[in-house]
Design a protein around this motif. Structure first.
Motif, short mmCIF file in Angstrom:
data_model
loop_
_atom_site.label_atom_id
_atom_site.label_comp_id
_atom_site.label_asym_id
_atom_site.label_seq_id
_atom_site.Cartn_x
_atom_site.Cartn_y
_atom_site.Cartn_z
N VAL A 145 0.79 -1.38 -0.71
CA VAL A 145 0.09 0.26 0.01
C VAL A 145 0.55 1.31 0.24
O VAL A 145 1.66 1.05 1.32
CB VAL A 145 -0.60 -0.32 1.42
N GLN A 146 0.74 2.32 -0.79
CA GLN A 146 1.86 3.50 -0.81
C GLN A 146 0.81 4.43 -0.92
O GLN A 146 1.09 5.57 -0.10
CB GLN A 146 1.71 3.76 -2.71
N ARG A 147 -0.25 4.28 -1.55
CA ARG A 147 -1.52 6.11 -0.98
C ARG A 147 -2.80 5.64 -0.68
O ARG A 147 -3.30 4.78 -1.39
CB ARG A 147 -1.05 7.37 -0.99
N LEU A 155 -1.80 0.86 -5.18
CA LEU A 155 -0.77 0.35 -4.83
C LEU A 155 0.66 0.13 -5.26
O LEU A 155 1.13 0.24 -6.43
CB LEU A 155 -1.48 -1.54 -5.19
N GLU A 156 1.85 -0.72 -4.68
CA GLU A 156 3.14 -0.42 -5.60
C GLU A 156 4.06 -1.85 -5.93
O GLU A 156 3.46 -2.60 -4.60
CB GLU A 156 4.35 -0.23 -4.74
N MET A 157 3.94 -1.96 -7.24
CA MET A 157 3.50 -3.56 -7.39
C MET A 157 5.24 -3.30 -8.19
O MET A 157 4.80 -3.44 -9.15
CB MET A 157 2.78 -4.34 -8.11
N GLY A 158 6.29 -4.04 -8.26
CA GLY A 158 7.95 -3.35 -8.24
C GLY A 158 7.55 -1.75 -8.69
O GLY A 158 7.79 -0.90 -8.53
N LYS A 159 7.99 -2.20 -10.43
CA LYS A 159 8.75 -0.48 -11.04
C LYS A 159 6.77 -0.28 -11.07
O LYS A 159 6.79 0.86 -12.22
CB LYS A 159 9.00 -0.17 -11.97
#
Length: 442
Positions: A145-147, A155-159
């Motif tokens: 979870v990013q923000r 969501l952040e999934m790698g790049k």
């Protein structure tokens, strides 16, 4: 030695995880755009290309020039003698491609192509992300979870970034920055600003992927998930069947001391999961689907695709579940409409039905006996299709009976009208105090 400019390309490719060749191609196009700007506002139509030397990193410009007798603008024209050094068989009026790299092109490139190059690299990066994830649609992905943004969880999934929309979130989940969770990659959309990855925590296929991850028998195909019914965050029912003899499908999913199913429950933040045995026999499958409740009997109504399930009195609330949840999920799992009844309620219904049948049979016998001894009277059917009996009009009968003579037989409650041996109609007898009584008799 390679130039700093070319070394920077290699660094960008390494940092962003995209092919160096793709960045080189974007930069060559960007530098060609920069060179065009040096030619003024309205240059003649001409082919321009830029090549980056793979050894030195130096940029070389190649442009198309027209072969003429007298050169007026060296940027666009070349004399015949010089042109034939490049292409021996060229003639006047034709074009040749000539290296036209300006002496200060490095400075021009740095000043004019920066934004174009940056934008181009972003586009390459987006395309690379799309290419990387386009084949992963429908997979289970671990994300961070990013923000939060307007109800969406980013969501952040790698790049890459993925969006968890509100309708794909689970109400009982609590999302916070840095939280790691598993999501179902539901959809990959290709939009103008790059690929958009849509993730889900509410999709029932998330359950399938979690079982594949935790249960080797499902992953290798020895056990098959036949159907899933889910109310996200609350409860899920999973029907499984063995595809190989000697395998307990339910036990495989639950695991030793429930460790496998507990891992899935933990990932879903406590969502309750019932694993039941699938069966090709609808009665067995429906009974299993109502687990943990015990079932006494299942009665099918195939024409309605519905089932009546009889359970012990003490199991009634368990079979129905809180706010009907258990029976509702069982119905979704099996595809049958399910009605739950307790054993005592069924007995009461059967007793009441038997009493009603007995009463109807007794009434029928009494009516038959009364008709057997009733006086037969003859009446002619009036033009309006009615007959008169004891000063009261009954009907209308069918038009085909108008003018015909019919037979009347009466019991204390009803009047029966016959034509030959066929019963035409029957009516409740009208009391003498009814206002619709008429004067006279036939």
């Amino acid at each position: 030695m390679k130039s700093d400019f070319y070394a920077a390309i290699s660094q960008i490719a390494s940092e962003r995880g995209i092919p160096k060749e793709a960045i080189v191609e974007v930069m060559e196009k960007a530098l060609a755009t920069a060179y065009r700007r040096t030619l003024g506002p309205n240059p003649p139509p001409m082919e321009i290309s830029v090549r980056l030397d793979p050894l030195t990193g130096a940029a070389r410009v190649y442009s198309e020039k027209q072969v003429v007798d007298d050169v007026y603008d060296e940027r666009f024209e070349i004399d015949l003698e010089s042109a034939r050094k490049i292409k021996p068989d060229v003639e006047l009026g034709e074009s040749v491609v000539v290296e036209t790299t300006p002496k200060d092109f490095g400075r021009i490139a740095a000043q004019t192509a920066k934004q174009v190059i940056l934008q181009g690299i972003k586009e390459v990066e987006r395309e690379h992300i799309y290419g990387e994830y386009m084949d992963r649609e429908g997979e289970l992905v671990t994300a961070t979870v990013q923000r939060m943004a307007k109800g969406n969880v980013i969501l952040e999934m790698g790049k890459a970034e993925a969006v968890l929309p509100p309708k794909e979130q689970v109400e009982t989940d609590r999302y916070y920055h840095g939280q790691r969770l598993k999501v179902y990659l539901m959809e990959i959309r290709r939009e103008e600003r790059g690929p958009k990855l849509i993730a889900s925590r509410a999709h029932k296929n998330l359950i399938t992927r979690l079982f594949e991850m935790e249960v080797p028998e499902i992953y290798n195909g020895a056990v098959e998930i036949k159907s899933i019914a889910r109310e996200p965050g609350i409860r899920t029912k999973v029907a499984v069947a063995a595809r190989q003899e000697g395998i307990d499908p339910v036990g495989s999913c639950v695991g030793m001391r429930g460790i496998r199913i507990q891992n899935i429950v933990n990932e879903l933040n406590g969502e309750k999961i019932d694993v039941v045995q699938w069966s090709s026999n609808p009665k067995e499958f429906i009974a299993n689907a109502l687990s943990p409740a015990q079932v006494v009997e299942v009665q099918l109504r195939d024409d309605e695709h519905a089932a009546t399930v009889i359970v012990p009195d003490k199991q009634l609330s368990l079979a129905i579940g809180k706010e009907g949840q258990n029976v509702r999920l069982a119905a979704k799992l099996t595809g049958w409409r399910i009605d739950i009844k307790s054993a005592s309620a069924l007995l009461d219904e059967e007793r009441a039905a038997a009493e009603a049948r007995d009463a109807a049979e007794a009434e029928a016998l009494a009516t038959e006996a009364a008709l057997a001894t009733a006086k037969v009277e003859m009446r002619k059917v009036y033009a309006d299709g009615t007959i008169v009996y004891r000063k009261h009009r009954y009907g209308p009968l069918g038009d085909d009976l108008v003018g015909e003579t019919v037979q009347l037989r009466a019991t204390p409650q009803k009047l029966y009208i016959y034509r030959g041996d066929r019963l035409v109609a029957s009516y409740m007898l009208v009391g003498d105090d009814e206002e619709d009584a008429i004067e006279g008799d036939e």
